[in-house]
Each structure stands twice: as structure tokens, then as C-alpha cells.
Enzyme design. Sequence first.
Site, short mmCIF file in Angstrom:
data_model
loop_
_atom_site.label_atom_id
_atom_site.label_comp_id
_atom_site.label_asym_id
_atom_site.label_seq_id
_atom_site.Cartn_x
_atom_site.Cartn_y
_atom_site.Cartn_z
N LEU A 1 -0.97 -12.81 -5.02
CA LEU A 1 0.37 -13.14 -5.53
C LEU A 1 0.35 -12.84 -6.97
O LEU A 1 1.05 -13.15 -7.86
CB LEU A 1 0.61 -14.74 -5.51
CG LEU A 1 0.84 -15.33 -4.22
CD1 LEU A 1 1.23 -16.68 -4.48
CD2 LEU A 1 1.89 -14.69 -3.48
N ASP B 1 2.45 1.89 -3.34
CA ASP B 1 2.80 2.12 -4.74
C ASP B 1 2.15 3.18 -5.27
O ASP B 1 2.55 4.24 -5.79
CB ASP B 1 2.81 0.74 -5.68
CG ASP B 1 1.27 0.15 -5.63
OD1 ASP B 1 0.46 0.37 -4.93
OD2 ASP B 1 1.40 -0.75 -6.57
N SER C 1 -3.72 -12.02 -11.39
CA SER C 1 -4.28 -11.21 -12.61
C SER C 1 -3.40 -10.58 -13.39
O SER C 1 -3.28 -10.42 -14.61
CB SER C 1 -5.45 -10.11 -12.07
OG SER C 1 -5.01 -9.40 -11.27
N HIS D 1 1.09 -1.16 0.00
CA HIS D 1 -0.02 -0.04 0.01
C HIS D 1 0.78 1.18 0.10
O HIS D 1 0.54 1.97 0.65
CB HIS D 1 -1.07 0.17 1.31
CG HIS D 1 -1.97 -1.03 0.99
ND1 HIS D 1 -3.25 -0.85 0.19
CD2 HIS D 1 -2.27 -2.18 1.45
CE1 HIS D 1 -3.85 -2.09 0.00
NE2 HIS D 1 -3.36 -2.74 0.79
N ASP E 1 2.61 -4.95 -9.13
CA ASP E 1 2.36 -6.09 -9.61
C ASP E 1 2.90 -6.55 -11.13
O ASP E 1 3.39 -7.45 -11.39
CB ASP E 1 0.61 -6.62 -9.30
CG ASP E 1 0.14 -6.63 -7.94
OD1 ASP E 1 1.07 -6.39 -7.09
OD2 ASP E 1 -0.88 -6.96 -7.69
C1 GLA Z 1 -2.59 -5.13 -5.00
C2 GLA Z 1 -2.10 -3.80 -6.20
C3 GLA Z 1 -0.74 -3.26 -5.95
C4 GLA Z 1 -0.45 -2.82 -4.53
C5 GLA Z 1 -0.95 -3.86 -3.78
C6 GLA Z 1 -0.45 -3.43 -2.00
O1 GLA Z 1 -1.45 -6.16 -4.90
O2 GLA Z 1 -2.46 -4.37 -7.39
O3 GLA Z 1 -0.79 -2.13 -6.94
O4 GLA Z 1 -1.11 -1.57 -4.23
O5 GLA Z 1 -2.28 -4.43 -3.68
O6 GLA Z 1 0.70 -3.09 -1.89
#
Ligand code: GLA
Length: 348
Positions: free
Chosen positions: A119, A35, A122, A33, A162
Site C-alpha cells: 500500500l 510503470d 514507504s 508491473h 506509488d
Molecule cells: C511497487 C513499485 C511500483 C510498481 C509496483 C508494481 O509498488 O514501487 O513502482 O512497480 O510495485 O506495479
Amino acid sequence: MRRPSGCAVPSHEAVRVRVRAHAPGRVNLIGDHTDYTGGLALPMAIDRGTSVLLERTGDRVVLESADEDEPAVVELGVSDPAHVTPPWARFVAGVVQEVRPSEGGVGWVRTDLPIGAGLASSAALEVALALALGFEGPPLELALACRRAEQAASGVPCGVMDQLASAAGVVGCALLIDCSTLAVTPVPLPEDMEVVVVHSGRQRSLSGSAYAERREQCEAAVALIGPLREADLADVATIDDPVLRRRARHVVSENARVTAFASALAGDDLAAAGGLMVESHRSLRDDFDVSTATLDELVDHLLRQPGVHGARLTGAGFGGCVVALAEAGALSEGWVVKATDGAGVEVV
Ligand code: GLA
């Protein structure tokens, strides 16, 4: 795997090009949380991921998946990915809308990532499919296109971690991602440690979670004290609203923990790295409110095992997986994951 080159493709019209793309999932070691407010994150691409085999033909994309009852059938001109059915086809539609290939394809998707478990299942689908559909460009452009696809498909205002981890992974390394510049710095992982992922057994969907609300709260905090990346805890203390103050405190302290964690890895100080993971989990639990009783119990259980340096929830929270840093062979549960290279595609 290499990108397909034009000369590898027979020019005869009757011969269809068949490609196989693979994109890894990711586990985030620390920095959750952060990015979407231009903060720091430290994920690694893992040796579990998603493959797409596609024979290029026609004017739609037709994919079947071993994990889904119904195939995804998406017209190349799709314009509203969020309303495509079945729901998994929305991610296919989001990628088609981004890549806008001149030719469709028929094929399949296979994954050994648990779906909806933190993980990046998507993101792995998006990145693999974009490459299979002929996306050409550097990993950062690939990640940004796939993040737009994810947002269009799910409506969730996710960050880029991700997709960037899946596209830009480096074998043996975690990736220090600076989300304000989008610079990616590989951080070698010490050889005498293992990264273990343990599934809590609880699936979660970000569209059904408070993810968007957390992002809004962070933006409200930014409106009060400026960019969280540049703020310190004294700035955070000036926020009157107790909820916004806790949200900002998580982000500001988490950014500092990412930097400290990367230094601990560089110094082979696994005890320090593990301690930072535990602090990160507590911050996500107490200040960001994205943990659950099941995740907390699992973290506590793992921390009681000899040889475990640290453990925390990984990804968005609300369910999904926990990641542990441990001595080799310390844990008999979960999956030991190895840091791998990012996504690739080949003509087959
Ligand atoms: C999900 C989102 C990411 C990031 C995480 C938390 O995976 O896709 O962009 O915000 O939650 O770190």
C-alpha cells in the site's frame, strides 16, 4: 492542507516553525508491473497514510516512529542513504539527500498503513517528509524526487506509481497514470461500488524480492521487440525465450486491461471492471510469477463472496494485500478505502 506561506511564519529567531505533513498510501486497482516500462497504471490515493510532525531546528533530522524501536537520526549532509541505520532511517536519509533543507528538525512519524504490504507505506513516508522539510514544487516533481529517494534508500529500481499516486491523488477518483508521459488523468469512481483492501498477513520487502529481476526481464524483452507500450501480442509471440515471452505478455496485456478498466468505470460497468481485475491477477500469477499461494487463495475466497465483482493482488506482489471491487457492504473483512486527495502540509 495548504503549503506553508512565508507570511504565516513569525520572523523572530527564537520561534521555531512547526509543520505537519500528511501523505496518503495508495491502492492500485489495476496495472501492476507496468510503470517501469512506460506503461499504464490506475491507482488511487487512500484514506490511510502517514503524517510527519516536524519542528524545524538544528543541522540534522531526528524522527521517532511509533512503529520503530529506534529513532532515525540523519545529518543534513548525508550522502549514502543505503547504509544508514536503523533501516527505516534510510528512507529519511534518501529524502534529506533529495530535498537538501537548510535546516533540520525534530519530530515524529505516525502511520495507519501496514508496513511492507503493497500500500506504498514507504512512498507515503517519503512524500510526507519531503513536504515537512520544505519541498516546493508540483506533485510530479515531488513524486520524482521521492522516487529517487526510495531508490537511493532501498536499492530497488521501482517505478513512479506509488509516489505519484500519493502526491497527486484526487478525492473520489482513481488516477490513470501514463508512465511514458507521466500524465495523470483522474477517473471518477462510480458511487455504487466499494474498494476493499484485505491484507494477506504476509509482509514483503521489495529489496528481498525478485522485483529487480522482473524489471531486468522486461528490459530484455524491450531489447528484442521494442517498447512494450507499443507492442502487441503478435510481437510478444516472436520472443523465443519462454520466460521473457511470459513477462512481456503480462505487461502488454496489462496495459490493455488498464485502458479497458477505465472505460468500464466510465460506463459504470462494474462486472466488466471486476472481470478485468481477475484477468490481471491471473496474468500476474501465471505470466509474471509475482503471486503466492496465500494471495491466490485470498483472491479465490473473495471472489466467492456475493456482491464481489473482482479481486486481485495489488502492488508488487510476493505477499501484501489484495484489492476487491464490491457492492457496498458486501464484504465484512478488510478495509473499505476511499479515494482521497494527495499529500499536503500545514504550519501548526
Ligand atoms: C511497487 C513499485 C511500483 C510498481 C509496483 C508494481 O509498488 O514501487 O513502482 O512497480 O510495485 O506495479
